[in-house]
Write a protein that holds these residues in place. Structure first.
Motif, short mmCIF file in Angstrom:
data_model
loop_
_atom_site.label_atom_id
_atom_site.label_comp_id
_atom_site.label_asym_id
_atom_site.label_seq_id
_atom_site.Cartn_x
_atom_site.Cartn_y
_atom_site.Cartn_z
N LYS A 12 -38.06 -63.09 -35.38
CA LYS A 12 -37.33 -63.64 -34.24
C LYS A 12 -36.13 -64.48 -34.66
O LYS A 12 -35.20 -64.67 -33.87
CB LYS A 12 -38.28 -64.50 -33.39
CG LYS A 12 -39.36 -63.70 -32.71
CD LYS A 12 -40.23 -64.61 -31.85
CE LYS A 12 -41.32 -63.81 -31.14
NZ LYS A 12 -42.18 -64.68 -30.29
N SER A 13 -36.18 -65.01 -35.90
CA SER A 13 -35.07 -65.88 -36.32
C SER A 13 -34.67 -65.53 -37.74
O SER A 13 -35.45 -64.95 -38.50
CB SER A 13 -35.46 -67.35 -36.22
OG SER A 13 -36.49 -67.65 -37.15
N ILE A 14 -33.44 -65.93 -38.11
CA ILE A 14 -32.95 -65.70 -39.45
C ILE A 14 -33.70 -66.54 -40.47
O ILE A 14 -33.87 -66.16 -41.63
CB ILE A 14 -31.42 -66.00 -39.52
CG1 ILE A 14 -30.84 -65.58 -40.88
CG2 ILE A 14 -31.15 -67.46 -39.23
CD1 ILE A 14 -30.96 -64.12 -41.15
N TYR A 15 -34.20 -67.71 -40.02
CA TYR A 15 -34.96 -68.56 -40.93
C TYR A 15 -36.29 -67.91 -41.33
O TYR A 15 -36.69 -67.98 -42.49
CB TYR A 15 -35.20 -69.92 -40.28
CG TYR A 15 -33.92 -70.58 -39.82
CD1 TYR A 15 -33.05 -71.17 -40.74
CD2 TYR A 15 -33.58 -70.62 -38.47
CE1 TYR A 15 -31.86 -71.77 -40.32
CE2 TYR A 15 -32.41 -71.22 -38.04
CZ TYR A 15 -31.56 -71.79 -38.98
OH TYR A 15 -30.38 -72.38 -38.56
N ALA A 16 -36.93 -67.27 -40.36
CA ALA A 16 -38.18 -66.57 -40.66
C ALA A 16 -37.92 -65.39 -41.59
O ALA A 16 -38.70 -65.10 -42.50
CB ALA A 16 -38.85 -66.11 -39.37
N LEU A 17 -36.81 -64.68 -41.35
CA LEU A 17 -36.48 -63.55 -42.21
C LEU A 17 -36.20 -64.00 -43.64
O LEU A 17 -36.65 -63.37 -44.61
CB LEU A 17 -35.28 -62.81 -41.64
CG LEU A 17 -34.72 -61.66 -42.49
CD1 LEU A 17 -35.78 -60.59 -42.68
CD2 LEU A 17 -33.47 -61.05 -41.85
N ASN A 18 -35.45 -65.11 -43.80
CA ASN A 18 -35.16 -65.60 -45.14
C ASN A 18 -36.44 -66.01 -45.88
O ASN A 18 -36.57 -65.79 -47.09
CB ASN A 18 -34.20 -66.78 -45.06
CG ASN A 18 -32.81 -66.34 -44.63
OD1 ASN A 18 -32.43 -65.17 -44.83
ND2 ASN A 18 -32.05 -67.25 -44.04
N GLY A 19 -37.37 -66.64 -45.17
CA GLY A 19 -38.64 -67.00 -45.79
C GLY A 19 -39.43 -65.76 -46.20
O GLY A 19 -40.10 -65.75 -47.24
N HIS A 20 -39.33 -64.70 -45.41
CA HIS A 20 -40.05 -63.47 -45.73
C HIS A 20 -39.43 -62.75 -46.93
O HIS A 20 -40.15 -62.16 -47.74
CB HIS A 20 -40.05 -62.55 -44.51
CG HIS A 20 -40.46 -61.14 -44.82
ND1 HIS A 20 -41.76 -60.78 -45.11
CD2 HIS A 20 -39.73 -59.99 -44.91
CE1 HIS A 20 -41.83 -59.50 -45.35
NE2 HIS A 20 -40.59 -58.98 -45.24
N LEU A 21 -38.12 -62.80 -47.06
CA LEU A 21 -37.46 -62.09 -48.15
C LEU A 21 -37.91 -62.59 -49.52
O LEU A 21 -37.89 -61.84 -50.50
CB LEU A 21 -35.93 -62.22 -48.00
CG LEU A 21 -35.30 -61.43 -46.86
CD1 LEU A 21 -33.81 -61.74 -46.75
CD2 LEU A 21 -35.52 -59.92 -47.05
N ARG A 22 -38.34 -63.84 -49.59
CA ARG A 22 -38.81 -64.36 -50.87
C ARG A 22 -40.08 -63.65 -51.36
O ARG A 22 -40.36 -63.60 -52.56
CB ARG A 22 -39.06 -65.86 -50.75
CG ARG A 22 -37.80 -66.69 -50.58
CD ARG A 22 -38.12 -68.16 -50.57
NE ARG A 22 -38.99 -68.52 -49.46
CZ ARG A 22 -39.53 -69.74 -49.27
NH1 ARG A 22 -39.26 -70.70 -50.14
NH2 ARG A 22 -40.31 -69.98 -48.24
N THR A 23 -40.85 -63.09 -50.44
CA THR A 23 -42.09 -62.41 -50.84
C THR A 23 -41.80 -61.11 -51.56
O THR A 23 -42.69 -60.54 -52.20
CB THR A 23 -42.97 -62.14 -49.60
OG1 THR A 23 -42.26 -61.27 -48.70
CG2 THR A 23 -43.32 -63.42 -48.88
N HIS A 24 -40.57 -60.60 -51.46
CA HIS A 24 -40.21 -59.37 -52.18
C HIS A 24 -39.70 -59.67 -53.58
O HIS A 24 -39.35 -58.75 -54.33
CB HIS A 24 -39.14 -58.60 -51.40
CG HIS A 24 -39.66 -58.04 -50.10
ND1 HIS A 24 -40.62 -57.07 -50.04
CD2 HIS A 24 -39.33 -58.34 -48.81
CE1 HIS A 24 -40.87 -56.78 -48.77
NE2 HIS A 24 -40.10 -57.54 -47.99
N ASN A 25 -39.65 -60.94 -53.91
CA ASN A 25 -39.22 -61.35 -55.24
C ASN A 25 -40.46 -61.49 -56.13
O ASN A 25 -41.35 -62.31 -55.86
CB ASN A 25 -38.47 -62.69 -55.15
CG ASN A 25 -37.84 -63.09 -56.47
OD1 ASN A 25 -38.36 -62.77 -57.55
ND2 ASN A 25 -36.71 -63.80 -56.39
N ASP A 26 -40.53 -60.70 -57.20
CA ASP A 26 -41.71 -60.72 -58.07
C ASP A 26 -41.94 -62.08 -58.69
O ASP A 26 -43.08 -62.53 -58.86
CB ASP A 26 -41.57 -59.66 -59.16
CG ASP A 26 -41.59 -58.25 -58.60
OD1 ASP A 26 -42.09 -58.10 -57.46
OD2 ASP A 26 -41.12 -57.31 -59.27
N ASP A 27 -40.87 -62.75 -59.04
CA ASP A 27 -41.01 -64.07 -59.64
C ASP A 27 -41.63 -65.05 -58.66
O ASP A 27 -42.48 -65.87 -59.01
CB ASP A 27 -39.65 -64.59 -60.11
CG ASP A 27 -39.08 -63.76 -61.25
OD1 ASP A 27 -39.89 -63.11 -61.95
OD2 ASP A 27 -37.85 -63.75 -61.44
#
Length: 270
Positions: A12-27
Motif C-alpha cells: 500500500k505504501s512505498i515505505y512498506a515496499l522498501n522494507g520488503h525489498l531488503r528481504t531479497h538481499n542475501d546479506d
C-alpha cells in the motif's frame, strides 16, 4: 499500489515496499538469521539466570517448556498430578465401594456401553461358569477358572497315541485322506489334522476324564480348514464316548481303568 519488481507482491505504501525489498538481499537475510539466533541464545541465558522451579520436585523447568507455556509451574504432568493430589482428602472405603457398585450396576444395565472403545472397564462373562465381572481388558474367563484353560492344563487332554498303532479306530475314508494329503504342517497347510470329537473346552468345563478325551476313539481326522471352522463344537456325547472307549479297549485287551486320573482331580458329570 506499489509492486515488487522481483516477486510482484503488492504493497500500500512505498515505505512498506522498501522494507520488503531488503528481504531479497542475501546479506540482509543472513544477518537477520544470525541476529535471531543471537537473540534466542541471549533470551535462553537470561532465563537460566533466574529460572522457574517445579513446585513438586524442585528441579529447574527447561527453557523450551517455559517458552511453550509462560505460566508453567511444573516440569511434567506427573508432578502436577502429584502436587494437586496432595491437597485432596483420601477417599474413604465407603466412597470407593459406592463407586464400584455404581460402575457394576451401569455395566450390567448397559453392557454395550461398558464395552465401548472409550470405556475403561469391560463387561465380561466367564465362558466356564457364566459369572459377569468387570475388567480393564476383555477376557474370556474369570480369575477362578482362567488357569483351567491355560496350556499346562490343556496338555492333559492332548493326543499322545500313534495313528499307525491305532488305525482300527479310524474309518477307511479318514485313512484315505491321510494317505492322500499327509499330516498338516507349516510346509503342508492342506494336510490332515487330529480333532477332538468332544472338544477340550467342553471337557474342561464339564470335568471329563482326560483318559477318554485323549483316547483314539475321540479323535477324528479332518482337513485343517474343517477343523478350524468346527471351533469348540462337539460331535459326540460323553456317554457315547465312554461306551466306545470301553468297547475299543475290550477288543485291544486293555484294562478299563488304565490311564484314569483320580476322581478328586476332576469329578465326572452324569
Amino acid at each position: 499500489m506499489f509492486s515488487c519488481i522481483q516477486c510482484s507482491r503488492n504493497f500500500k505504501s512505498i515505505y512498506a515496499l522498501n522494507g520488503h525489498l531488503r528481504t531479497h538481499n542475501d546479506d540482509f537475510v543472513e544477518v537477520n538469521r544470525t541476529n535471531g539466533l543471537k537473540w534466542a541464545e541471549a533470551a535462553k541465558e537470561k532465563y537460566y539466570l533466574s529460572p522457574k522451579i517445579c513446585k513438586n520436585c524442585s528441579i529447574v523447568i527447561q527453557y523450551e517448556k517455559h517458552r511453550a507455556n509462560y505460566s508453567i509451574k511444573f516440569c511434567s504432568q506427573n508432578c502436577a498430578a502429584s502436587f494437586n493430589n496432595k491437597a485432596k482428602a483420601p477417599r474413604s472405603e465407603a466412597s470407593k465401594r459406592k463407586t464400584s457398585q455404581t460402575l457394576l450396576r451401569r455395566a450390567l444395565l448397559h453392557p454395550k456401553q461398558a464395552q465401548a472403545a472409550y470405556s475403561k472397564l469391560k463387561n465380561c462373562q466367564c465362558a466356564h461358569c457364566g459369572l459377569r465381572f468387570l475388567n480393564r481388558q476383555a477376557i474370556k474367563y474369570c480369575s477362578q477358572h482362567a488357569d483351567l484353560y491355560k496350556r499346562n492344563n490343556r496338555n492333559r487332554y492332548a493326543f499322545t497315541f500313534s495313528i499307525r498303532d491305532n488305525s482300527s479306530a479310524f474309518s477307511a475314508s479318514e485313512l484315505a485322506l491321510l494317505r492322500k494329503y499327509g499330516m498338516w504342517s507349516y510346509n503342508n497347510t492342506s494336510g490332515i489334522t487330529r480333532d477332538h470329537k468332544i472338544s477340550v473346552a467342553s471337557a474342561i468345563k464339564n470335568g471329563y476324564d482326560p483318559y477318554y478325551i485323549k483316547h483314539p476313539m475321540n479323535c477324528e481326522l479332518m482337513p485343517w480348514a474343517d477343523n478350524n471352522r468346527k471351533k469348540t463344537k462337539s460331535s459326540l456325547t460323553y456317554e457315547e464316548l465312554v461306551r466306545l472307549v470301553l468297547e475299543y479297549d475290550a477288543k485291544k485287551s486293555i484294562a478299563p481303568t488304565a490311564g484314569l486320573e483320580p476322581a478328586s482331580a476332576f469329578a465326572l458329570t452324569a
